[in-house]
Write a protein that holds these residues in place. Sequence first.
Motif, mmCIF file in Angstrom:
data_model
loop_
_atom_site.group_PDB
_atom_site.id
_atom_site.type_symbol
_atom_site.label_atom_id
_atom_site.label_comp_id
_atom_site.label_asym_id
_atom_site.label_seq_id
_atom_site.Cartn_x
_atom_site.Cartn_y
_atom_site.Cartn_z
ATOM 1 N N VAL A 10 0.843 -1.193 0.000
ATOM 2 C CA VAL A 10 0.000 0.000 0.000
ATOM 3 C C VAL A 10 0.877 1.242 0.000
ATOM 4 C CG1 VAL A 10 -1.917 -1.150 1.182
ATOM 5 C CG2 VAL A 10 -0.203 0.027 2.521
ATOM 6 N N ASP A 11 0.321 2.346 -0.499
ATOM 7 C CA ASP A 11 1.066 3.598 -0.505
ATOM 8 C C ASP A 11 0.870 4.322 0.820
ATOM 9 O OD1 ASP A 11 -1.420 4.822 -0.636
ATOM 10 O OD2 ASP A 11 -1.184 5.531 -2.693
ATOM 11 N N HIS A 12 1.391 5.557 0.897
ATOM 12 C CA HIS A 12 1.335 6.344 2.126
ATOM 13 C C HIS A 12 -0.091 6.568 2.618
ATOM 14 C CE1 HIS A 12 5.518 7.111 1.443
ATOM 15 N NE2 HIS A 12 5.297 7.825 0.351
ATOM 16 N N ASP A 13 -1.042 6.610 1.706
ATOM 17 C CA ASP A 13 -2.433 6.874 2.051
ATOM 18 C C ASP A 13 -3.235 5.600 2.320
ATOM 19 O OD1 ASP A 13 -2.086 9.676 1.733
ATOM 20 O OD2 ASP A 13 -2.311 9.436 -0.437
ATOM 21 N N GLY A 14 -2.563 4.448 2.269
ATOM 22 C CA GLY A 14 -3.253 3.188 2.509
ATOM 23 C C GLY A 14 -3.947 2.618 1.294
ATOM 24 N N VAL A 15 -3.642 3.146 0.109
ATOM 25 C CA VAL A 15 -4.246 2.653 -1.134
ATOM 26 C C VAL A 15 -3.407 1.484 -1.653
ATOM 27 C CG1 VAL A 15 -4.852 3.254 -3.505
ATOM 28 C CG2 VAL A 15 -5.149 4.939 -1.677
ATOM 29 N N MET A 16 -4.079 0.369 -1.953
ATOM 30 C CA MET A 16 -3.356 -0.788 -2.459
ATOM 31 C C MET A 16 -2.736 -0.475 -3.813
ATOM 32 S SD MET A 16 -4.553 -4.710 -3.112
ATOM 33 C CE MET A 16 -5.371 -4.452 -4.659
ATOM 34 N N VAL A 17 -1.434 -0.777 -3.943
ATOM 35 C CA VAL A 17 -0.747 -0.523 -5.198
ATOM 36 C C VAL A 17 -0.269 -1.813 -5.872
ATOM 37 C CG1 VAL A 17 -0.026 1.810 -4.608
ATOM 38 C CG2 VAL A 17 1.437 -0.099 -3.987
ATOM 39 N N SER A 18 -0.162 -2.888 -5.101
ATOM 40 C CA SER A 18 0.260 -4.151 -5.688
ATOM 41 C C SER A 18 -0.140 -5.292 -4.763
ATOM 42 C CB SER A 18 1.776 -4.162 -5.899
ATOM 43 O OG SER A 18 2.166 -5.287 -6.637
ATOM 44 N N GLU A 19 -0.389 -6.441 -5.361
ATOM 45 C CA GLU A 19 -0.740 -7.616 -4.568
ATOM 46 C C GLU A 19 -0.047 -8.822 -5.168
ATOM 47 O OE1 GLU A 19 -4.632 -10.170 -3.131
ATOM 48 O OE2 GLU A 19 -4.908 -8.433 -4.409
ATOM 49 N N PHE A 20 0.547 -9.625 -4.325
ATOM 50 C CA PHE A 20 1.226 -10.841 -4.741
ATOM 51 C C PHE A 20 0.512 -12.033 -4.127
ATOM 52 C CE2 PHE A 20 4.484 -7.580 -4.725
ATOM 53 C CZ PHE A 20 5.200 -7.824 -5.874
ATOM 54 N N ASP A 71 7.158 -20.232 -4.263
ATOM 55 C CA ASP A 71 7.615 -18.872 -4.543
ATOM 56 C C ASP A 71 8.602 -18.394 -3.484
ATOM 57 O OD1 ASP A 71 5.925 -18.624 -6.796
ATOM 58 O OD2 ASP A 71 4.269 -17.972 -5.512
ATOM 59 N N LEU A 72 8.323 -18.748 -2.241
ATOM 60 C CA LEU A 72 9.164 -18.304 -1.136
ATOM 61 C C LEU A 72 10.460 -19.101 -1.025
ATOM 62 C CD1 LEU A 72 6.389 -17.760 1.528
ATOM 63 C CD2 LEU A 72 7.535 -16.029 0.150
ATOM 64 N N ALA A 73 10.574 -20.183 -1.780
ATOM 65 C CA ALA A 73 11.775 -21.013 -1.739
ATOM 66 C C ALA A 73 12.958 -20.349 -2.433
ATOM 67 C CB ALA A 73 11.499 -22.368 -2.372
ATOM 68 N N ASP A 74 12.718 -19.287 -3.202
ATOM 69 C CA ASP A 74 13.789 -18.581 -3.913
ATOM 70 C C ASP A 74 13.802 -17.118 -3.451
ATOM 71 O OD1 ASP A 74 15.718 -17.652 -5.624
ATOM 72 O OD2 ASP A 74 14.633 -18.162 -7.463
ATOM 73 N N PRO A 75 14.345 -16.859 -2.246
ATOM 74 C CA PRO A 75 14.305 -15.502 -1.690
ATOM 75 C C PRO A 75 14.877 -14.412 -2.601
ATOM 76 C CG PRO A 75 14.946 -17.042 0.007
ATOM 77 C CD PRO A 75 14.928 -17.808 -1.304
ATOM 78 N N PRO A 76 16.015 -14.624 -3.293
ATOM 79 C CA PRO A 76 16.525 -13.552 -4.155
ATOM 80 C C PRO A 76 15.540 -13.148 -5.255
ATOM 81 C CG PRO A 76 18.262 -15.143 -3.725
ATOM 82 C CD PRO A 76 16.986 -15.735 -3.196
ATOM 83 N N ALA A 77 14.869 -14.114 -5.864
ATOM 84 C CA ALA A 77 13.898 -13.795 -6.915
ATOM 85 C C ALA A 77 12.692 -13.081 -6.318
ATOM 86 C CB ALA A 77 13.463 -15.064 -7.634
ATOM 87 N N PHE A 78 12.265 -13.513 -5.139
ATOM 88 C CA PHE A 78 11.137 -12.888 -4.458
ATOM 89 C C PHE A 78 11.445 -11.430 -4.137
ATOM 90 C CE2 PHE A 78 9.094 -12.051 -0.256
ATOM 91 C CZ PHE A 78 7.795 -11.951 -0.710
#
Length: 49
Positions: A10-20, A26-33
């Motif tokens: 979320v941005d400074h105003d609490g507006v969602m800007v991205s969702e994963f 996915d979490l098994a490759d920390p550098p790519a994440f």
Amino acid sequence: MKAGYRLILVDHDGVMVSEFQLTERDLADPPAFVAAIKQSIEQVEDEEP
């Protein structure tokens, strides 16, 4: 919804800007994440006025 995790940015105003949707795989490759998160943040910063 798939089993796993959701990461919401979320941005400074609490507006969602991205969702994963994340799975254990996915979490098994920390550098790519981390690289994907950094790229998403940079895109948001570039779009801000």
